[in-house]
Scaffold this motif. Sequence first.
Motif, PDB file in Angstrom:
ATOM      1  N   UNK A 156      34.597  21.104  60.953  1.00 59.53           N
ATOM      2  CA  UNK A 156      35.454  19.940  61.194  1.00 59.53           C
ATOM      3  C   UNK A 156      36.278  19.530  59.987  1.00 59.53           C
ATOM      4  N   UNK A 157      35.926  19.997  58.791  1.00 62.46           N
ATOM      5  CA  UNK A 157      36.664  19.532  57.623  1.00 62.46           C
ATOM      6  C   UNK A 157      38.065  20.137  57.610  1.00 62.46           C
ATOM      7  N   UNK A 158      39.032  19.337  57.192  1.00 67.61           N
ATOM      8  CA  UNK A 158      40.392  19.861  57.067  1.00 67.61           C
ATOM      9  C   UNK A 158      40.767  20.039  55.618  1.00 67.61           C
ATOM     10  N   UNK A 159      40.093  19.258  54.749  1.00 71.35           N
ATOM     11  CA  UNK A 159      40.437  19.339  53.334  1.00 71.35           C
ATOM     12  C   UNK A 159      39.657  20.445  52.620  1.00 71.35           C
ATOM     13  N   UNK A 160      38.639  20.974  53.285  1.00 73.02           N
ATOM     14  CA  UNK A 160      37.822  21.996  52.631  1.00 73.02           C
ATOM     15  C   UNK A 160      36.808  21.411  51.675  1.00 73.02           C
ATOM     16  N   UNK A 161      36.601  20.100  51.753  1.00 68.27           N
ATOM     17  CA  UNK A 161      35.599  19.456  50.902  1.00 68.27           C
ATOM     18  C   UNK A 161      34.702  18.587  51.784  1.00 68.27           C
ATOM     19  N   UNK A 162      33.407  18.768  51.663  1.00 64.76           N
ATOM     20  CA  UNK A 162      32.490  17.915  52.409  1.00 64.76           C
ATOM     21  C   UNK A 162      31.491  17.297  51.415  1.00 64.76           C
ATOM     22  N   UNK A 163      30.812  16.242  51.866  1.00 63.29           N
ATOM     23  CA  UNK A 163      29.924  15.542  50.930  1.00 63.29           C
ATOM     24  C   UNK A 163      28.539  15.311  51.502  1.00 63.29           C
ATOM     25  N   UNK A 164      27.585  15.136  50.589  1.00 63.57           N
ATOM     26  CA  UNK A 164      26.222  14.772  50.975  1.00 63.57           C
ATOM     27  C   UNK A 164      25.765  13.621  50.081  1.00 63.57           C
ATOM     28  N   UNK A 165      25.259  12.547  50.711  1.00 62.40           N
ATOM     29  CA  UNK A 165      24.701  11.436  49.939  1.00 62.40           C
ATOM     30  C   UNK A 165      23.225  11.292  50.291  1.00 62.40           C
ATOM     31  N   UNK A 166      22.372  11.435  49.297  1.00 61.08           N
ATOM     32  CA  UNK A 166      20.938  11.260  49.515  1.00 61.08           C
ATOM     33  C   UNK A 166      20.497   9.923  48.954  1.00 61.08           C
ATOM     34  N   UNK A 167      19.512   9.308  49.572  1.00 61.98           N
ATOM     35  CA  UNK A 167      19.045   7.996  49.107  1.00 61.98           C
ATOM     36  C   UNK A 167      18.321   8.099  47.777  1.00 61.98           C
ATOM     37  N   UNK A 168      17.298   8.912  47.734  1.00 62.21           N
ATOM     38  CA  UNK A 168      16.511   9.091  46.525  1.00 62.21           C
ATOM     39  C   UNK A 168      16.267  10.589  46.353  1.00 62.21           C
ATOM     40  N   UNK A 169      16.340  11.057  45.121  1.00 60.03           N
ATOM     41  CA  UNK A 169      16.219  12.495  44.897  1.00 60.03           C
ATOM     42  C   UNK A 169      14.755  12.933  44.940  1.00 60.03           C
ATOM     43  N   UNK A 170      14.206  12.934  46.144  1.00 64.37           N
ATOM     44  CA  UNK A 170      12.825  13.368  46.320  1.00 64.37           C
ATOM     45  C   UNK A 170      12.832  14.705  47.050  1.00 64.37           C
ATOM     46  N   UNK A 171      11.720  15.407  47.009  1.00 65.69           N
ATOM     47  CA  UNK A 171      11.659  16.680  47.729  1.00 65.69           C
ATOM     48  C   UNK A 171      12.037  16.523  49.199  1.00 65.69           C
ATOM     49  N   UNK A 172      11.679  15.382  49.793  1.00 61.55           N
ATOM     50  CA  UNK A 172      11.988  15.175  51.212  1.00 61.55           C
ATOM     51  C   UNK A 172      13.490  15.179  51.444  1.00 61.55           C
ATOM     52  N   UNK A 173      14.216  14.391  50.672  1.00 62.76           N
ATOM     53  CA  UNK A 173      15.659  14.291  50.880  1.00 62.76           C
ATOM     54  C   UNK A 173      16.342  15.583  50.439  1.00 62.76           C
ATOM     55  N   UNK A 174      15.740  16.272  49.488  1.00 62.35           N
ATOM     56  CA  UNK A 174      16.309  17.557  49.076  1.00 62.35           C
ATOM     57  C   UNK A 174      16.244  18.593  50.204  1.00 62.35           C
ATOM     58  N   UNK A 175      15.298  18.397  51.139  1.00 62.34           N
ATOM     59  CA  UNK A 175      15.269  19.276  52.308  1.00 62.34           C
ATOM     60  C   UNK A 175      16.556  19.124  53.122  1.00 62.34           C
ATOM     61  N   UNK A 176      16.976  17.869  53.284  1.00 62.73           N
ATOM     62  CA  UNK A 176      18.230  17.608  54.005  1.00 62.73           C
ATOM     63  C   UNK A 176      19.391  18.296  53.278  1.00 62.73           C
ATOM     64  N   UNK A 177      19.409  18.107  51.963  1.00 61.16           N
ATOM     65  CA  UNK A 177      20.502  18.638  51.154  1.00 61.16           C
ATOM     66  C   UNK A 177      20.551  20.165  51.279  1.00 61.16           C
ATOM     67  N   UNK A 178      19.366  20.788  51.099  1.00 60.24           N
ATOM     68  CA  UNK A 178      19.320  22.249  51.099  1.00 60.24           C
ATOM     69  C   UNK A 178      19.824  22.828  52.413  1.00 60.24           C
ATOM     70  N   UNK A 179      19.341  22.267  53.526  1.00 64.41           N
ATOM     71  CA  UNK A 179      19.751  22.774  54.830  1.00 64.41           C
ATOM     72  C   UNK A 179      21.239  22.587  55.055  1.00 64.41           C
ATOM     73  N   UNK A 180      21.728  21.422  54.682  1.00 68.39           N
ATOM     74  CA  UNK A 180      23.136  21.078  54.890  1.00 68.39           C
ATOM     75  C   UNK A 180      24.046  22.025  54.111  1.00 68.39           C
ATOM     76  N   UNK A 181      23.733  22.176  52.818  1.00 64.46           N
ATOM     77  CA  UNK A 181      24.574  23.019  51.968  1.00 64.46           C
ATOM     78  C   UNK A 181      24.563  24.460  52.495  1.00 64.46           C
ATOM     79  N   UNK A 182      23.374  24.921  52.898  1.00 60.90           N
ATOM     80  CA  UNK A 182      23.296  26.291  53.410  1.00 60.90           C
ATOM     81  C   UNK A 182      24.115  26.441  54.693  1.00 60.90           C
ATOM     82  N   UNK A 183      24.025  25.419  55.559  1.00 59.85           N
ATOM     83  CA  UNK A 183      24.781  25.454  56.812  1.00 59.85           C
ATOM     84  C   UNK A 183      26.271  25.509  56.560  1.00 59.85           C
ATOM     85  N   UNK A 184      26.751  24.728  55.604  1.00 62.69           N
ATOM     86  CA  UNK A 184      28.175  24.707  55.274  1.00 62.69           C
ATOM     87  C   UNK A 184      28.596  26.079  54.751  1.00 62.69           C
ATOM     88  N   UNK A 185      27.841  26.604  53.797  1.00 58.93           N
ATOM     89  CA  UNK A 185      28.263  27.842  53.142  1.00 58.93           C
ATOM     90  C   UNK A 185      28.113  29.064  54.036  1.00 58.93           C
TER      91      UNK A 185
END
Lengths: 380, 380
Positions: free
Chosen positions: A194-223
């Motif tokens: 869906x991105x048109x600019x070629x830039x997407x973002x992720x905002x995590x609440x606290x840098x804990x292993x739990x939220x890093x799971x969200x980050x890891x999956x998201x980044x992998x999905x994008x790439x």
Amino acid sequence: MGRRLFYARYDRRNGAVRGAFDGPPMEGIALLRRVSRLLATVAISATLALTAACGESSTESNDNDNGSGNNEQPGVGIAFDVGGRDDHSFNESAARGGDRAEEELGVHIDYQTARNGEADADRVQRLTAMAQAGYNPVIGVGYLYGSAIEQVAQDFPDTTFGVVDSAPEGDNVYGMTFAEHEGSYLAGVAAALKTESGQVGFIGGVQTPLIQKFEAGYVQGVHDTNPDIDVDVRYLYTDDDRGFSDPARAAEQADAMLGDGVDVIYTAAGSSGQGAIETVAGVDGAWAIGVDSDQYQQPGLAEYQDHILTSMVKGVDVAVYDLIEAVQNGEAPHGAHEYTLAEDGVSLATSGGFIDDIADRIDEASQRIVNGDIEVQDTP
Amino acid sequence: MTTLLKRVDREKLVLALAAPLLAVVTALAITSAVMGLTGDNPFRAYQVMVDFGSKSDSQVWIINKAIPYYLSAVAVAVGFRMNLFNIGVDGQYRVAAFFAAVVGGALTLPGFVQIPVIILVAMACGAIWSGIAGYLKATRGVSEVITTIMLNFIAGSLISYFLQEGRLAERDENIIHTPDIPDSSHFFEFSTQVQPIHGTVVIAVLAGIAYWFLLGRTRFGFDLRAVGRSQPAAEASGVSVTRTVITAMLLSGAVAGLVGMPTLLNESGNYGNDFPEGIGFTGIAIALLGRNHAVGMGLAALLWGFLERTGTQLEFEGYPQEIVGVMQGIIVLSVVVAYELVRRWGLRRQQRLVGEELAARAAGTGPRSTDDQDPAEVSA
């Protein structure tokens, strides 16, 4: 010369000079001494009186209450993480499960909420109070309840304890964890398409292993979808649970990302996420991806729903309902269970129809995860 | 002359009791009004609080909770007494507890050696962290309010840099923490019929006595308070302001280093991302409430613990848990305002009395003074 003179004067006219130096509230050491002695006496006698009068602990008195009580099953206790019931996200998902149980099973549910910056002692107290009141099951929503539940569960072997996002040990403890990285992978696929600019973002609440799971999956999905897309990853706090209840800070970060040209922002930060969604909604053509609950459907976020692309839904409500139902049926589930994409424990919301056009690609990615063709990383 | 002084002294005792009484009455009145306005019954709430708070397990909980609060208040009060506003206790105790936990987790010495080592490391780290602010204040005149606040953030970043898997921490599901300190290095406990009381209460009592003695009974304490009252006057009498500022900040930081010890040595045994935060700010409120007085702060810390203990119970009874936060705020405000009001009233009354006495003497009807003091000095 100054010093000697000063002290000499001080010695001769003790009270007056001290007064000049110390100012009115501290005047006169004699008075201070008298007050402190008085206070000490009061404190000691009060403590003695209390200890003497109240040898009874709250456990004992509660047992008495239960004996004379008319309600055999007082209900279910649900203790929320910071942010409270109405965070439009994580806690609210658990509350939906509770509400459904209240409606369909006719049980009474008591909800309680954590304050910011709580210590384990506070959580232990909350859970103990619930167990003492006879609630069964007692459910802690959020991984911070993990170690508290492990402690309390030992004291109440006949009560079933549930905890979301953590899997502590105990014969009467049921841990409910979720494959957030798998759901987030799908969110990443949607963002990349869906991105048109070629830039997407992720905002995590606290840098804990739990939220890093969200980050890891998201980044992998994008790439995996488009390796050329930049992912801007930011966390609100590194190790402070305020990150889950600070919408202003999330709004700030989202604003900065939008300014850099990011046009899809996925926020995994509990009630802070509202801030990001609100900010994204102020920019034409920008999309927000919600988390935990289907945030398009949230009444509190209704005015921004045209900008909520989709949400990574975590089936906390289903897990909570299932646990309550099981206990109602006389079972005592224990151990750890991970709710995965394969069993719809996590999923991507389709409300609003904004991702209908890319539904094929998402279903395909989903299939490949379920088949095991794609292994989603759970650490960045 | 002596009769006048005696009368003023007795008045001061009355004033000293009037202030807390006024504060308590005001706080109760306002809290009742707030609860009344929101449609809750305040008297039933007080009843619940007193009943639940006086149970034996509640008393233990309150004492344990009050230990870090008290230490934090003492750390803040050391600064307050010389007009230094050390807002950085929060960062100081976290840095201190973190590195103490790292050292404690790395060593396996016998407990009677290792516990003092852990405590000393904590005090040293706290002192170093606050010493930075003290040094900047003394040599460059940088306001300690700014530096300590900034150091809080730096402390957070420093800890989260090291608190990662592979650096100084290990991961246990969602909790990342430093290696556990050996069981032999846990602090002793006082067992009661219910939960044990943390042995670190001894540290708190010793810190309180040391605070009282050092500031109220030694020349260093006098110098410190003198600098707080008036720097030029202190300097003129030979006190080194630079040295006093740095020493006071180091002391404040060393006490701040103790704040994390009850949690580390009596509860968690490690520093993790679930280590309690914000105790440094609670300490400011308690120091204000306790009027920087060793016993007063102890009572204030216990009151704080009482409110938090019973607050959770209030939520259980259907009151909003925020009511406790409201109460805490109102109590601190009432105390500060009440003391200021009583102080001004007392000052005016004292001036009037002295004025009357002098007028009477000038008219030749007052008792003749036999000592050689200049009458004007009495009012100093």
